[in-house]
Design a protein around this motif. Structure first.
Motif, PDB file in Angstrom:
ATOM      1  N   TYR A  21     -40.566   5.722 -91.630  1.00 21.69           N
ATOM      2  CA  TYR A  21     -41.561   5.901 -90.568  1.00 21.69           C
ATOM      3  C   TYR A  21     -42.052   7.346 -90.471  1.00 21.69           C
ATOM      4  O   TYR A  21     -43.206   7.583 -90.086  1.00 21.69           O
ATOM      5  CB  TYR A  21     -41.013   5.392 -89.242  1.00 21.69           C
ATOM      6  CG  TYR A  21     -41.179   3.896 -89.102  1.00 21.69           C
ATOM      7  CD1 TYR A  21     -42.445   3.330 -88.939  1.00 21.69           C
ATOM      8  CD2 TYR A  21     -40.085   3.040 -89.186  1.00 21.69           C
ATOM      9  CE1 TYR A  21     -42.621   1.968 -88.843  1.00 21.69           C
ATOM     10  CE2 TYR A  21     -40.248   1.657 -89.084  1.00 21.69           C
ATOM     11  CZ  TYR A  21     -41.521   1.129 -88.915  1.00 21.69           C
ATOM     12  OH  TYR A  21     -41.695  -0.233 -88.830  1.00 21.69           O
ATOM     13  N   ALA A  25     -46.112   7.865 -90.588  1.00 25.25           N
ATOM     14  CA  ALA A  25     -46.439   8.045 -89.173  1.00 25.25           C
ATOM     15  C   ALA A  25     -47.918   8.313 -88.920  1.00 25.25           C
ATOM     16  O   ALA A  25     -48.522   7.705 -88.031  1.00 25.25           O
ATOM     17  CB  ALA A  25     -45.591   9.178 -88.591  1.00 25.25           C
ATOM     18  N   GLU A  26     -48.512   9.196 -89.673  1.00 29.33           N
ATOM     19  CA  GLU A  26     -49.910   9.557 -89.401  1.00 29.33           C
ATOM     20  C   GLU A  26     -50.845   8.386 -89.646  1.00 29.33           C
ATOM     21  O   GLU A  26     -51.739   8.109 -88.840  1.00 29.33           O
ATOM     22  CB  GLU A  26     -50.322  10.775 -90.230  1.00 29.33           C
ATOM     23  CG  GLU A  26     -51.691  11.303 -89.831  1.00 29.33           C
ATOM     24  CD  GLU A  26     -51.946  12.704 -90.364  1.00 29.33           C
ATOM     25  OE1 GLU A  26     -53.043  13.232 -90.092  1.00 29.33           O
ATOM     26  OE2 GLU A  26     -51.065  13.267 -91.051  1.00 29.33           O
ATOM     27  N   TYR A  28     -49.982   5.227 -89.586  1.00 24.75           N
ATOM     28  CA  TYR A  28     -49.656   4.225 -88.561  1.00 24.75           C
ATOM     29  C   TYR A  28     -50.429   4.516 -87.283  1.00 24.75           C
ATOM     30  O   TYR A  28     -51.051   3.626 -86.694  1.00 24.75           O
ATOM     31  CB  TYR A  28     -48.149   4.243 -88.309  1.00 24.75           C
ATOM     32  CG  TYR A  28     -47.668   3.165 -87.357  1.00 24.75           C
ATOM     33  CD1 TYR A  28     -47.029   2.030 -87.849  1.00 24.75           C
ATOM     34  CD2 TYR A  28     -47.821   3.283 -85.981  1.00 24.75           C
ATOM     35  CE1 TYR A  28     -46.566   1.036 -86.982  1.00 24.75           C
ATOM     36  CE2 TYR A  28     -47.370   2.302 -85.113  1.00 24.75           C
ATOM     37  CZ  TYR A  28     -46.743   1.180 -85.622  1.00 24.75           C
ATOM     38  OH  TYR A  28     -46.300   0.209 -84.764  1.00 24.75           O
ATOM     39  N   ALA A  29     -50.395   5.766 -86.844  1.00 22.31           N
ATOM     40  CA  ALA A  29     -51.084   6.139 -85.608  1.00 22.31           C
ATOM     41  C   ALA A  29     -52.595   5.969 -85.731  1.00 22.31           C
ATOM     42  O   ALA A  29     -53.265   5.582 -84.764  1.00 22.31           O
ATOM     43  CB  ALA A  29     -50.739   7.577 -85.240  1.00 22.31           C
ATOM     44  N   PRO A  33     -53.828   2.402 -83.137  1.00 19.11           N
ATOM     45  CA  PRO A  33     -53.806   3.347 -82.025  1.00 19.11           C
ATOM     46  C   PRO A  33     -53.630   2.713 -80.653  1.00 19.11           C
ATOM     47  O   PRO A  33     -53.394   3.420 -79.668  1.00 19.11           O
ATOM     48  CB  PRO A  33     -55.180   4.013 -82.128  1.00 19.11           C
ATOM     49  CG  PRO A  33     -56.061   2.911 -82.656  1.00 19.11           C
ATOM     50  CD  PRO A  33     -55.201   2.131 -83.612  1.00 19.11           C
ATOM     51  N   SER A  68     -45.829   5.432 -82.130  1.00 19.50           N
ATOM     52  CA  SER A  68     -46.836   6.463 -81.851  1.00 19.50           C
ATOM     53  C   SER A  68     -47.343   6.413 -80.416  1.00 19.50           C
ATOM     54  O   SER A  68     -48.325   7.073 -80.088  1.00 19.50           O
ATOM     55  CB  SER A  68     -48.004   6.327 -82.833  1.00 19.50           C
ATOM     56  OG  SER A  68     -48.561   5.020 -82.764  1.00 19.50           O
ATOM     57  N   ARG A  70     -48.468   3.798 -78.401  1.00 19.48           N
ATOM     58  CA  ARG A  70     -49.571   2.954 -77.940  1.00 19.48           C
ATOM     59  C   ARG A  70     -49.170   2.051 -76.784  1.00 19.48           C
ATOM     60  O   ARG A  70     -49.950   1.856 -75.833  1.00 19.48           O
ATOM     61  CB  ARG A  70     -50.124   2.123 -79.101  1.00 19.48           C
ATOM     62  CG  ARG A  70     -49.150   1.134 -79.695  1.00 19.48           C
ATOM     63  CD  ARG A  70     -49.631   0.542 -81.013  1.00 19.48           C
ATOM     64  NE  ARG A  70     -48.750  -0.554 -81.413  1.00 19.48           N
ATOM     65  CZ  ARG A  70     -48.989  -1.833 -81.142  1.00 19.48           C
ATOM     66  NH1 ARG A  70     -50.082  -2.187 -80.481  1.00 19.48           N
ATOM     67  NH2 ARG A  70     -48.153  -2.769 -81.523  1.00 19.48           N
ATOM     68  N   MET A  91     -43.060   9.874 -85.913  1.00 20.83           N
ATOM     69  CA  MET A  91     -43.746   9.000 -84.963  1.00 20.83           C
ATOM     70  C   MET A  91     -43.825   9.652 -83.587  1.00 20.83           C
ATOM     71  O   MET A  91     -44.844   9.565 -82.883  1.00 20.83           O
ATOM     72  CB  MET A  91     -43.042   7.651 -84.890  1.00 20.83           C
ATOM     73  CG  MET A  91     -43.117   6.846 -86.164  1.00 20.83           C
ATOM     74  SD  MET A  91     -44.796   6.305 -86.570  1.00 20.83           S
ATOM     75  CE  MET A  91     -44.787   4.667 -85.855  1.00 20.83           C
ATOM     76  N   MET A  94     -46.606  12.075 -83.478  1.00 18.97           N
ATOM     77  CA  MET A  94     -47.895  11.421 -83.293  1.00 18.97           C
ATOM     78  C   MET A  94     -48.088  10.989 -81.830  1.00 18.97           C
ATOM     79  O   MET A  94     -49.186  11.115 -81.271  1.00 18.97           O
ATOM     80  CB  MET A  94     -48.012  10.200 -84.205  1.00 18.97           C
ATOM     81  CG  MET A  94     -48.039  10.507 -85.695  1.00 18.97           C
ATOM     82  SD  MET A  94     -49.450  11.530 -86.216  1.00 18.97           S
ATOM     83  CE  MET A  94     -48.655  13.151 -86.308  1.00 18.97           C
ATOM     84  N   ALA A  95     -47.027  10.491 -81.213  1.00 17.46           N
ATOM     85  CA  ALA A  95     -47.106  10.077 -79.809  1.00 17.46           C
ATOM     86  C   ALA A  95     -47.432  11.272 -78.920  1.00 17.46           C
ATOM     87  O   ALA A  95     -48.276  11.182 -78.015  1.00 17.46           O
ATOM     88  CB  ALA A  95     -45.793   9.429 -79.387  1.00 17.46           C
ATOM     89  N   ASP A  98     -51.155  12.286 -79.512  1.00 18.22           N
ATOM     90  CA  ASP A  98     -52.178  11.374 -79.003  1.00 18.22           C
ATOM     91  C   ASP A  98     -52.060  11.098 -77.511  1.00 18.22           C
ATOM     92  O   ASP A  98     -53.026  10.643 -76.889  1.00 18.22           O
ATOM     93  CB  ASP A  98     -52.111  10.051 -79.774  1.00 18.22           C
ATOM     94  CG  ASP A  98     -52.457  10.222 -81.249  1.00 18.22           C
ATOM     95  OD1 ASP A  98     -53.075  11.252 -81.599  1.00 18.22           O
ATOM     96  OD2 ASP A  98     -52.109   9.328 -82.049  1.00 18.22           O
TER      97      ASP A  98
END
Length: 224
Positions: A21, A25-26, A28-29, A33, A68, A70, A91, A94-95, A98
């Motif tokens: 992951y 990760a990038e 996935y995000a 999203p 991430s 969502r 991950m 990314m969370a 975002d």
């Protein structure tokens, strides 16, 4: 790119899952999203969970396996005060990127860094699927431990039996990872929830749709 191996050497060794992951990760995000992958029935179960958690005024929720972020955002928009935790530092990065207004932590579902009776709700949204059968009891025991009395747990997962190789889902984005997920029936997950001291309140099992390979299942349970 070197393959990322996710086959654990022991039931609770998730180092390979973490590496996989972190690698994806990038992408996935970027490609997932929000809740566009969920069916209306899936979201109805989350809405029911959010309503149950917020109805008694204690809306602190743990998004356990938040990825991430969502679903953390979705729950926040429904009045929950969300804390997210995920095994993968990538991950979580990314969370945080975002959803900078929310709180995310790196940690394992098998050893949650929270005190007993901390949360009014725990969401396990497709976050137990990489845990083999021998590790399921530990994950659900930890979720039950951090739940307040009368708190709610919602689990989402692919329903069935056996193991699936899901590496191909990321290979199309150029990632040579090896990642497996485990299938469980609704009855099996219900038994794990009961063994952890929780009481099942309702379940929903729907047939696969679109590109899904398996049925999808959702169980809502409550602490005594």
């Amino acid at each position: 790119m070197r393959p990322v191996i996710s086959s654990p050497s022991s039931p609770l060794d998730f180092r390979g899952v973490r590496r996989a992951y972190d690698t994806v990760a990038e992408d996935y995000a970027t490609h997932l999203p929000d809740t566009r992958a969920e069916a209306p029935l899936d979201l109805a179960m989350i809405d029911t969970f959010a309503e149950a958690v917020t109805s008694d005024g204690h809306a602190l929720v743990l998004d356990a396996g938040c990825g991430s972020g969502r679903m953390s955002r979705y729950l926040t928009e429904r009045g929950c005060l969300v804390r997210g935790i995920d095994l993968s530092p990538g991950m979580v990065a990314m969370a945080r990127r975002d959803h900078p207004d929310l709180v995310f932590t790196v940690g394992s579902l098998a050893d949650l860094p929270y005190p007993d009776d901390r949360f009014a709700g725990v969401l396990l949204w497709y976050s137990t699927i990489h845990t083999p059968p021998a590790g399921q009891a530990r994950v659900f025991a930890e979720a039950a431990r951090v739940l307040r009395p009368s708190g709610h747990l919602l689990v989402g997962f692919q329903a069935g039996e056996g193991t699936r190789d899901v590496s191909g889902a990321y290979r199309r984005f150029g990632h040579e990872v090896h990642l497996e997920r485990h299938l469980y029936t609704a009855d099996q997950v219900a038994a794990e929830i009961e063994a952890a001291g929780l009481r099942e309140e309702c379940r929903l099992v729907r047939r696969a749709r679109g590109r899904e390979r398996d049925d999808q299942a959702f169980l809502l349970a409550r602490a005594h």
